[in-house]
Structure formats: structure tokens, C-alpha cells
Design an enzyme around this catalytic site. Structure first.
Site, PDB file in Angstrom:
ATOM      1  N   SER A  54     -39.901  -1.142  -5.509  1.00  0.00           N
ATOM      2  CA  SER A  54     -39.338  -2.148  -6.408  1.00  0.00           C
ATOM      3  C   SER A  54     -40.128  -3.442  -6.478  1.00  0.00           C
ATOM      4  O   SER A  54     -39.882  -4.271  -7.356  1.00  0.00           O
ATOM      5  CB  SER A  54     -37.895  -2.476  -5.989  1.00  0.00           C
ATOM      6  OG  SER A  54     -37.867  -3.078  -4.708  1.00  0.00           O
ATOM      7  N   VAL A  92     -35.076   4.009   4.227  1.00  0.00           N
ATOM      8  CA  VAL A  92     -35.893   5.050   4.843  1.00  0.00           C
ATOM      9  C   VAL A  92     -35.648   5.198   6.339  1.00  0.00           C
ATOM     10  O   VAL A  92     -36.059   6.196   6.939  1.00  0.00           O
ATOM     11  CB  VAL A  92     -37.400   4.811   4.579  1.00  0.00           C
ATOM     12  CG1 VAL A  92     -37.690   4.871   3.092  1.00  0.00           C
ATOM     13  CG2 VAL A  92     -37.875   3.504   5.206  1.00  0.00           C
ATOM     14  N   SER A 135     -51.878  -1.261   7.519  1.00  0.00           N
ATOM     15  CA  SER A 135     -52.217  -2.681   7.435  1.00  0.00           C
ATOM     16  C   SER A 135     -53.418  -2.956   8.319  1.00  0.00           C
ATOM     17  O   SER A 135     -53.632  -2.261   9.328  1.00  0.00           O
ATOM     18  CB  SER A 135     -51.033  -3.539   7.894  1.00  0.00           C
ATOM     19  OG  SER A 135     -51.406  -4.897   8.036  1.00  0.00           O
ATOM     20  N   TYR A 178     -45.262  -5.472  14.468  1.00  0.00           N
ATOM     21  CA  TYR A 178     -45.827  -4.977  13.222  1.00  0.00           C
ATOM     22  C   TYR A 178     -47.203  -4.353  13.457  1.00  0.00           C
ATOM     23  O   TYR A 178     -47.513  -3.275  12.925  1.00  0.00           O
ATOM     24  CB  TYR A 178     -45.926  -6.125  12.224  1.00  0.00           C
ATOM     25  CG  TYR A 178     -46.417  -5.735  10.854  1.00  0.00           C
ATOM     26  CD1 TYR A 178     -45.618  -4.981   9.994  1.00  0.00           C
ATOM     27  CD2 TYR A 178     -47.672  -6.153  10.404  1.00  0.00           C
ATOM     28  CE1 TYR A 178     -46.069  -4.641   8.722  1.00  0.00           C
ATOM     29  CE2 TYR A 178     -48.120  -5.816   9.134  1.00  0.00           C
ATOM     30  CZ  TYR A 178     -47.319  -5.061   8.300  1.00  0.00           C
ATOM     31  OH  TYR A 178     -47.764  -4.725   7.038  1.00  0.00           O
ATOM     32  N   LYS A 197     -47.993  -0.406  12.658  1.00  0.00           N
ATOM     33  CA  LYS A 197     -48.988  -0.001  11.686  1.00  0.00           C
ATOM     34  C   LYS A 197     -50.163   0.723  12.339  1.00  0.00           C
ATOM     35  O   LYS A 197     -50.779   1.601  11.724  1.00  0.00           O
ATOM     36  CB  LYS A 197     -49.478  -1.225  10.899  1.00  0.00           C
ATOM     37  CG  LYS A 197     -48.443  -1.781   9.935  1.00  0.00           C
ATOM     38  CD  LYS A 197     -47.958  -0.737   8.922  1.00  0.00           C
ATOM     39  CE  LYS A 197     -47.122  -1.347   7.818  1.00  0.00           C
ATOM     40  NZ  LYS A 197     -46.627  -0.326   6.861  1.00  0.00           N
TER      41      LYS A 197
END
Length: 267
Positions: free
Chosen positions: A27, A78, A155, A168, A172
Site C-alpha cells: 500500500s 503477515v 536492507s 532490524y 534483515k
């Protein structure tokens, strides 16, 4: 030897026309750019978001454009396995098959490690890593049946690690190794898996955080911020037959190369 170098055949290898793709986090930002590009290429797209109204707005805009592909919006978290199973059912009902899965849904947390709570740690790993597992696992049979491809959005934080973004970075990084390991398992099934590791990309959120209000000039290589459309271009390539000999790779997309010089010697 068959000649596949003629212009129409060469161009067709880059096309997703007639394919069906699932794009999570479709989105906004990179996910929206991927959804728009795939639809412009003639692919039908099942795009999902945690908020249905957000992804419905994207589907409506594409339906009103001249893009030949159709977008079917679905609400999905998800990190919730039942939600992902419902997403797969919706994709089957809408288009009957899945050729491409783009695991784009994710989110970053930015705080010093000493301030990361167990809840925050789990949340970042769930959306970036467990969400990728959930979708890949649930859509696995459909992808094997179609001989499809998976593109995971990683990333540069996962390639090098970023101070203040430990959860994070860890998540990743795991996406990259997940991609390589599963590619080795699934290549005999006819499914390719690759990942993309973007650097700074000028999504609305990043622009706000960095105070970037200028137009990003795609013609200039000497820059360290890209556009969502540039990432979408790379994802399209990795999803297409043109990348048929690319498997298990994490492709970095950063503009000017990230290089590190030797640190200063302590006195």
C-alpha cells in the site's frame, strides 16, 4: 543452438505480462511502487496491507489508470499465519495461480540496544523475518507448481549492521541467509529465491525523517538516496525470466557504493 537474442524475445524475458504476483506491504513506499510496476507490465497482483482501506486505494487508482494488470486488495498481517493462509485463498480465488511472491512487508525500530524491550525485539523480528517465513511457507506449493520466483526485500542494515537498529539489522541479515539457504533447497523444485538490499530510498517516511524535499534525479549515479521505483525495477528483473541464472543472491542497491576507510588510530 536456439537463437534467443532477437529483440522481441529479449524484451519478453523481462516481462511479467500474464503472471500473477503477491506483494505484501503493497500500500505504500517500495511495495506500492512494485505493485504499480507489475500492473503496468501486465501482471495481475494480489496486494496486501494491514489496513484494507490503504491497499484498496492503490487498487482503485490502478484500476482507473491505463495499466493492463488488475490489483486485488487484501487485508493481511503477515505475522499472523491464519491471515496469510486467508491471503493465499484470496489469491487462488482471484487469479487461480501464483507465479511471483514479493515479501516486502516490514518495519524498522530505531533505538539503542540497551533500550530494546523483549516485546520490541519480537515485533521487529516477527514482521521482517517471521512474516517472510509465513508467506514463503504458505505459498510454497503454488510457487512450485508454477515454477515461480520469490523476491525478498532486505536492507543494507542487514548487510553491514546499523548502530541503533540492532533488531532490524539482525532480522534483515537473517532474510538474506534465509534466501540463500532456501534457494538451495528449492532450486530442484523449479523455484528461484533472491533478495534485494536497498540503501536509503526516498519513500514518504524516509523523506520526512531525513528532511528530503527535493526531486531525486534518477540520471545521477553520484547520490546516496534512491526512489521506490528504482527498487521496483530491480525486483521486476529478479522476478522475471531474464534473471533465470540468478538464484540465492542478495543484490545491493545503494547508488554510490558504500565504502569504508580505515579508522583513526587511537592515541
Amino acid at each position: 543452438m536456439t537463437d534467443n537474442s532477437t529483440t522481441p524475445q529479449a524484451l519478453n524475458r523481462f516481462s511479467l505480462a500474464g503472471k500473477t504476483a503477491v506483494v505484501t506491504g503493497g500500500s505504500s513506499g517500495i511495495g506500492r511502487a512494485i505493485t504499480e510496476l507489475f500492473a503496468a507490465d501486465g501482471a495481475d497482483v494480489v496486494a496486501c496491507s494491514r489496513t484494507l482501506a490503504d491497499v484498496e486505494a492503490v487498487a482503485d487508482e490502478i484500476a482507473e489508470s491505463d495499466r493492463p494488470g488488475e490489483v486485488h486488495p487484501v487485508e493481511c498481517d503477515v505475522t499472523d499465519r491464519e491471515d496469510v493462509e486467508a491471503l493465499a485463498e484470496a489469491a487462488n480465488d482471484a487469479f487461480g495461480s501464483v507465479d511471483v511472491l514479493v515479501n516486502n512487508a516490514g518495519g524498522a525500530g530505531g533505538e539503542p540496544f540497551d533500550e530494546v524491550t523483549p516485546e520490541a525485539w519480537r515485533q521487529v523480528l516477527d514482521v521482517n523475518l517471521t512474516g517472510t517465513y509465513n508467506c514463503t511457507r504458505v505459498f510454497g506449493d503454488a510457487l512450485k507448481e508454477s515454477g515461480g520466483s520469490v523476491v525478498n526485500i532486505g536492507s543494507m542494515a542487514g548487510q553491514y549492521g546499523v548502530s541503533g537498529m540492532t533488531p532490524y539489522s539482525a532480522a534483515k541479515s537473517a532474510v538474506s541467509t534465509f534466501t540463500r539457504a532456501l534457494a538451495a533447497e528449492w532450486d530442484a523444485e523449479g523455484v528461484r529465491l533472491n533478495a534485494v538490499a536497498p540503501g536509503f530510498v526516498g519513500t514518504d517516511k524516509v523523506r520526512d525523517n531525513l528532511g528530503v524535499d527535493r526531486e531525486i534525479d534518477r540520471s545521477r549515479p553520484d547520490r546516496n538516496i534512491g526512489t521506490p521505483g528504482e527498487v521496483a525495477d530491480l525486483v521486476r528483473f529478479l522476478a522475471s525470466p531474464a534473471s533465470s541464472f540468478v538464484d540465492g543472491e542478495t543484490v545491493e542497491i545503494t547508488g554510490s557504493p558504500l565504502v569504508y576507510g580505515p579508522g583513526e588510530l587511537a592515541e
